[in-house]
Scaffold this motif. Structure first.
Motif, PDB file in Angstrom:
ATOM      1  N   LEU A   1       0.802  -1.211   0.000  1.00 46.46           N
ATOM      2  CA  LEU A   1       0.000   0.000   0.000  1.00 46.46           C
ATOM      3  C   LEU A   1       0.838   1.265   0.000  1.00 46.46           C
ATOM      4  CD1 LEU A   1      -2.328  -2.000   0.568  1.00 46.46           C
ATOM      5  CD2 LEU A   1      -3.241  -0.308   2.176  1.00 46.46           C
ATOM      6  N   ASN A   2       2.012   1.212   0.643  1.00 51.10           N
ATOM      7  CA  ASN A   2       2.798   2.421   0.835  1.00 51.10           C
ATOM      8  C   ASN A   2       3.906   2.629  -0.193  1.00 51.10           C
ATOM      9  OD1 ASN A   2       1.844   3.596   3.589  1.00 51.10           O
ATOM     10  ND2 ASN A   2       1.974   1.398   3.920  1.00 51.10           N
ATOM     11  N   TRP A   3       4.560   1.518  -0.610  1.00 55.60           N
ATOM     12  CA  TRP A   3       5.708   1.664  -1.504  1.00 55.60           C
ATOM     13  C   TRP A   3       5.726   0.614  -2.618  1.00 55.60           C
ATOM     14  CZ3 TRP A   3       8.208   6.033  -1.292  1.00 55.60           C
ATOM     15  CH2 TRP A   3       8.211   6.760  -0.089  1.00 55.60           C
ATOM     16  N   GLY A   4       4.598   0.024  -2.907  1.00 50.69           N
ATOM     17  CA  GLY A   4       4.580  -1.035  -3.918  1.00 50.69           C
ATOM     18  C   GLY A   4       3.382  -0.971  -4.833  1.00 50.69           C
ATOM     19  N   CYS A   5       2.518  -1.975  -4.703  1.00 51.30           N
ATOM     20  CA  CYS A   5       1.409  -2.178  -5.640  1.00 51.30           C
ATOM     21  C   CYS A   5       0.623  -0.909  -5.946  1.00 51.30           C
ATOM     22  CB  CYS A   5       0.432  -3.220  -5.085  1.00 51.30           C
ATOM     23  SG  CYS A   5       1.181  -4.629  -4.276  1.00 51.30           S
ATOM     24  N   ILE A   6       0.141  -0.237  -4.899  1.00 50.85           N
ATOM     25  CA  ILE A   6      -0.794   0.860  -5.091  1.00 50.85           C
ATOM     26  C   ILE A   6      -0.136   2.132  -5.631  1.00 50.85           C
ATOM     27  CG2 ILE A   6      -2.525   2.318  -3.993  1.00 50.85           C
ATOM     28  CD1 ILE A   6      -3.306  -0.664  -4.346  1.00 50.85           C
ATOM     29  N   PRO A   7       0.888   2.679  -4.982  1.00 48.52           N
ATOM     30  CA  PRO A   7       1.467   3.915  -5.527  1.00 48.52           C
ATOM     31  C   PRO A   7       2.086   3.755  -6.905  1.00 48.52           C
ATOM     32  CG  PRO A   7       2.782   3.076  -3.694  1.00 48.52           C
ATOM     33  CD  PRO A   7       1.517   2.299  -3.701  1.00 48.52           C
ATOM     34  N   THR A   8       2.616   2.571  -7.225  1.00 46.18           N
ATOM     35  CA  THR A   8       3.145   2.390  -8.581  1.00 46.18           C
ATOM     36  C   THR A   8       2.029   2.447  -9.614  1.00 46.18           C
ATOM     37  OG1 THR A   8       3.064  -0.021  -8.357  1.00 46.18           O
ATOM     38  CG2 THR A   8       5.178   1.043  -7.923  1.00 46.18           C
ATOM     39  N   LYS A   9       0.846   1.934  -9.259  1.00 46.65           N
ATOM     40  CA  LYS A   9      -0.262   1.988 -10.212  1.00 46.65           C
ATOM     41  C   LYS A   9      -0.728   3.420 -10.427  1.00 46.65           C
ATOM     42  CE  LYS A   9       0.435  -2.218 -10.229  1.00 46.65           C
ATOM     43  NZ  LYS A   9       1.667  -2.040  -9.450  1.00 46.65           N
ATOM     44  N   ALA A  10      -0.627   4.246  -9.383  1.00 49.86           N
ATOM     45  CA  ALA A  10      -0.961   5.657  -9.526  1.00 49.86           C
ATOM     46  C   ALA A  10       0.027   6.337 -10.480  1.00 49.86           C
ATOM     47  CB  ALA A  10      -0.953   6.344  -8.165  1.00 49.86           C
ATOM     48  N   LEU A  11       1.308   6.013 -10.341  1.00 46.08           N
ATOM     49  CA  LEU A  11       2.313   6.559 -11.260  1.00 46.08           C
ATOM     50  C   LEU A  11       2.042   6.114 -12.692  1.00 46.08           C
ATOM     51  CD1 LEU A  11       5.614   5.950  -9.230  1.00 46.08           C
ATOM     52  CD2 LEU A  11       4.403   8.125  -9.498  1.00 46.08           C
ATOM     53  N   LEU A  12       1.792   4.829 -12.852  1.00 47.45           N
ATOM     54  CA  LEU A  12       1.564   4.285 -14.188  1.00 47.45           C
ATOM     55  C   LEU A  12       0.309   4.869 -14.830  1.00 47.45           C
ATOM     56  CD1 LEU A  12       2.572   0.635 -13.359  1.00 47.45           C
ATOM     57  CD2 LEU A  12       3.635   2.012 -15.145  1.00 47.45           C
ATOM     58  N   ARG A  13      -0.696   5.167 -14.013  1.00 45.43           N
ATOM     59  CA  ARG A  13      -1.906   5.775 -14.552  1.00 45.43           C
ATOM     60  C   ARG A  13      -1.621   7.167 -15.107  1.00 45.43           C
ATOM     61  NH1 ARG A  13      -6.399   5.356 -17.420  1.00 45.43           N
ATOM     62  NH2 ARG A  13      -8.092   6.694 -16.679  1.00 45.43           N
ATOM     63  N   SER A  14      -0.797   7.933 -14.389  1.00 44.25           N
ATOM     64  CA  SER A  14      -0.423   9.258 -14.884  1.00 44.25           C
ATOM     65  C   SER A  14       0.311   9.154 -16.219  1.00 44.25           C
ATOM     66  CB  SER A  14       0.461   9.978 -13.856  1.00 44.25           C
ATOM     67  OG  SER A  14      -0.266  10.298 -12.694  1.00 44.25           O
ATOM     68  N   ALA A  15       1.232   8.199 -16.309  1.00 42.37           N
ATOM     69  CA  ALA A  15       1.981   8.010 -17.555  1.00 42.37           C
ATOM     70  C   ALA A  15       1.068   7.571 -18.682  1.00 42.37           C
ATOM     71  CB  ALA A  15       3.091   6.982 -17.345  1.00 42.37           C
TER      72      ALA A  15
ATOM     73  N   VAL B   1      17.476  -0.029 -16.310  1.00 47.32           N
ATOM     74  CA  VAL B   1      16.726  -0.861 -15.381  1.00 47.32           C
ATOM     75  C   VAL B   1      17.343  -2.250 -15.413  1.00 47.32           C
ATOM     76  CG1 VAL B   1      14.496  -1.855 -14.789  1.00 47.32           C
ATOM     77  CG2 VAL B   1      14.611   0.457 -15.733  1.00 47.32           C
ATOM     78  N   ILE B   2      17.797  -2.728 -14.264  1.00 41.39           N
ATOM     79  CA  ILE B   2      18.400  -4.059 -14.183  1.00 41.39           C
ATOM     80  C   ILE B   2      17.334  -5.031 -13.710  1.00 41.39           C
ATOM     81  CG2 ILE B   2      20.260  -5.447 -13.220  1.00 41.39           C
ATOM     82  CD1 ILE B   2      21.797  -2.881 -12.659  1.00 41.39           C
ATOM     83  N   GLY B   3      16.902  -5.911 -14.604  1.00 43.66           N
ATOM     84  CA  GLY B   3      15.863  -6.882 -14.299  1.00 43.66           C
ATOM     85  C   GLY B   3      14.578  -6.569 -15.039  1.00 43.66           C
ATOM     86  N   SER B   4      14.021  -7.588 -15.711  1.00 42.03           N
ATOM     87  CA  SER B   4      12.803  -7.359 -16.498  1.00 42.03           C
ATOM     88  C   SER B   4      11.620  -8.152 -15.967  1.00 42.03           C
ATOM     89  CB  SER B   4      13.038  -7.722 -17.971  1.00 42.03           C
ATOM     90  OG  SER B   4      13.079  -9.129 -18.148  1.00 42.03           O
ATOM     91  N   GLY B   5      11.621  -8.398 -14.646  1.00 38.12           N
ATOM     92  CA  GLY B   5      10.433  -8.957 -14.036  1.00 38.12           C
ATOM     93  C   GLY B   5       9.366  -7.884 -13.923  1.00 38.12           C
ATOM     94  N   ALA B   6       8.313  -8.165 -13.168  1.00 38.50           N
ATOM     95  CA  ALA B   6       7.191  -7.230 -13.075  1.00 38.50           C
ATOM     96  C   ALA B   6       7.626  -5.855 -12.571  1.00 38.50           C
ATOM     97  CB  ALA B   6       6.105  -7.812 -12.172  1.00 38.50           C
ATOM     98  N   ILE B   7       8.436  -5.814 -11.504  1.00 36.15           N
ATOM     99  CA  ILE B   7       8.836  -4.524 -10.939  1.00 36.15           C
ATOM    100  C   ILE B   7       9.678  -3.737 -11.931  1.00 36.15           C
ATOM    101  CG2 ILE B   7      10.189  -3.409  -9.121  1.00 36.15           C
ATOM    102  CD1 ILE B   7       9.374  -5.699  -7.261  1.00 36.15           C
TER     103      ILE B   7
END
Length: 470
Positions: free
Chosen positions: A44-58, A184-190
């Motif tokens: 909720l604080n540093w993963g799933c949710i805030p990243t989706k907010a960033l991605l939505r803006s993009a 970006v080092i690593g092409s998994g989900a993150i």
């Protein structure tokens, strides 16, 4: 005055921990949660949710740049990075606050502290020592304890983050400036989600993946489709690439990368390291207990029990798949087992996985290759987005839905998707897997028109040579 004796103590207030606590309270167990940082945990604080907010803006910014394709006109489209980050943090804060309210609603005691197993007290209760900022703050007891301490970013020698030039997901989520050149080092989900965010906002993005394809856990066809889509967007993808060293300058980094056996240097402004996670097993009191740790993860059985009586583990600390929804489901199942209810062991092949890049990627069950390796004779169906009316109307004609069936029984073994909103669509196949649906069940299901979900039906039909619209 705070209570100190509980039926259940949950160490960690992330998705698995707080959901386990809520279910325990519903079942009448006197419950406490010990959380030292933020309720809601990393997700909720540093993963799933805030990243989706960033991605939505993009995503919205990208759509603005293609407004003319929809008969619209947008002049001078631009973005304010500070406001994008602020919105993301606001979303995270709102949801973290919501979890705190849920704790109060369910009368769950929350201790703002680090929790550590501290032996066994009278009557076999587990003692949990509390501390904050290195100082002891008390002790509580629980008849049962759930370890839900999560995980953190893996760090390799030579690739250590410094919070400035070389960062992990946390710092990548709150950039002060937009880098012109990013590795970006690593092409998994993150890794791919951050690559997608920064690329859509204009950064020159290079992704280095040590495996032989991007998104290596996905079906090979989906990985290949994603590679073409990412390269079309301007990403540079290096596969079979191992980053050997990072040499830092004043405001840039030179990466030495071995690409399929051939070394090369790449100068970039910033580096995001996304090479996996390690479980938070340190300083939680498992030393001297019967709890076993395998590659930084606590070993559990199908009931989430550890080797220590009345001590359980759920979520990322308990191993793959490292998904918030898996942690939540484990939490509920674990608590219901503690309460004496009949439970169903989790089948990880029925847990959907989602990557929120552009285009989105989602899957559940076995890939075609894994199904064959497991000895199945398979029937495979495919349906492209270009054959779907809703996808064309949305201006999202690039994508693919793929289904894998047991040729002998018709069981749906796996489903793999790439394209617009597939992270929302995949749960249809997740339900199918849970209900042990066959191709006949899915064929006889009526899908609404016009929707993207029709492609799910068509992919099933295609596996048996009956596709109608392609």
């Amino acid at each position: 005055m705070s209570e100190t004796n509980f039926d259940l103590v949950v160490i960690g207030g992330g998705p698995g921990g707080y959901v386990a606590a809520i279910r325990a309270s519903q079942l009448g167990l006197k419950t406490a949660v010990v959380e030292a940082n933020h309720m809601g945990g990393i997700c909720l604080n540093w993963g799933c949710i805030p990243t989706k907010a960033l991605l939505r803006s993009a995503e919205v910014f990208t759509q603005m740049q293609h407004a003319s394709a929809y008969g619209l006109s947008v002049q001078g489209a631009s973005f304010d990075l500070e406001k994008i980050v602020a919105r993301s943090r606001k979303v995270a804060g709102q949801l973290s606050g919501g979890v705190k309210s849920l704790m109060k609603k369910h009368k769950i005691q929350v201790f703002d502290a680090f929790g550590k197993l501290n032996g066994v007290g009278a009557g076999g209760v587990r003692k949990v020592a509390l501390s904050k900022d290195g100082a002891a703050t008390g002790e509580i007891t629980g008849k049962n304890v759930i370890l839900a301490t999560g995980a953190r970013a893996r760090v390799f020698p030579g690739l250590e983050p410094d919070g400035n030039l070389v960062v992990t997901y946390k710092d990548a989520m709150v950039p002060k400036t937009m880098p012109k050149r990013l590795l970006v080092i690593g092409s998994g989900a993150i890794g791919i989600e951050f690559a997608s965010f920064y690329r859509q906002l204009g950064a020159e993005v290079t992704v280095a993946e040590v495996m032989d394809r991007v998104l290596p856990v996905e079906d090979e066809e989906i990985s290949a489709f994603a590679k073409k889509a990412f390269e079309k967007q301007g990403m540079k993808l290096l596969i079979k690439a191992q980053v050997k060293a990072l040499k830092k300058g004043a405001n840039s980094v030179t990466a030495t990368i071995d690409v399929d056996g051939k070394p090369q240097d790449l100068e970039i402004d910033r580096v995001i390291v996304a090479v996996g996670i390690v479980g938070n097993v340190e300083n939680i009191g498992i030393e001297g207990t019967k709890i076993q740790v395998d590659r930084t993860h606590v070993v559990i059985n199908e009931r989430c029990e550890t080797g220590e009586p009345n001590v359980y583990a759920i979520g990322d600390i308990a191993g793959a798949p490292w998904l918030a929804h898996k942690a939540m489901h484990e939490g509920v199942m674990c608590v219901e087992g503690i309460a004496g209810k009949h439970i169903h062991a989790i089948d990880v092949t029925k847990i959907p996985g989602c990557t929120y890049c552009t285009p989105q990627v989602a899957s559940v069950g076995l890939t075609e290759a894994k199904a064959k390796a497991a000895g199945y004779e398979v029937k495979v169906g495919r349906f492209p987005f270009i054959g779907n009316g809703k996808a064309i109307a949305l201006g999202e004609p690039e994508g693919l839905v793929k289904t894998v069936f047991d040729a002998k029984t018709g069981e749906l073994l796996g489903a793999h998707m790439i394209g617009a909103e597939v992270t929302e669509l995949i749960q249809g196949y997740g339900i199918g897997r849970t209900l042990e649906a066959t191709e006949a069940d899915l064929m006889h299901t009526v899908f609404p028109h016009p929707t993207l979900s029709e492609m799910m039906h068509e992919s099933v039909l295609d596996a048996y040579g009956q596709a109608l619209h392609f």
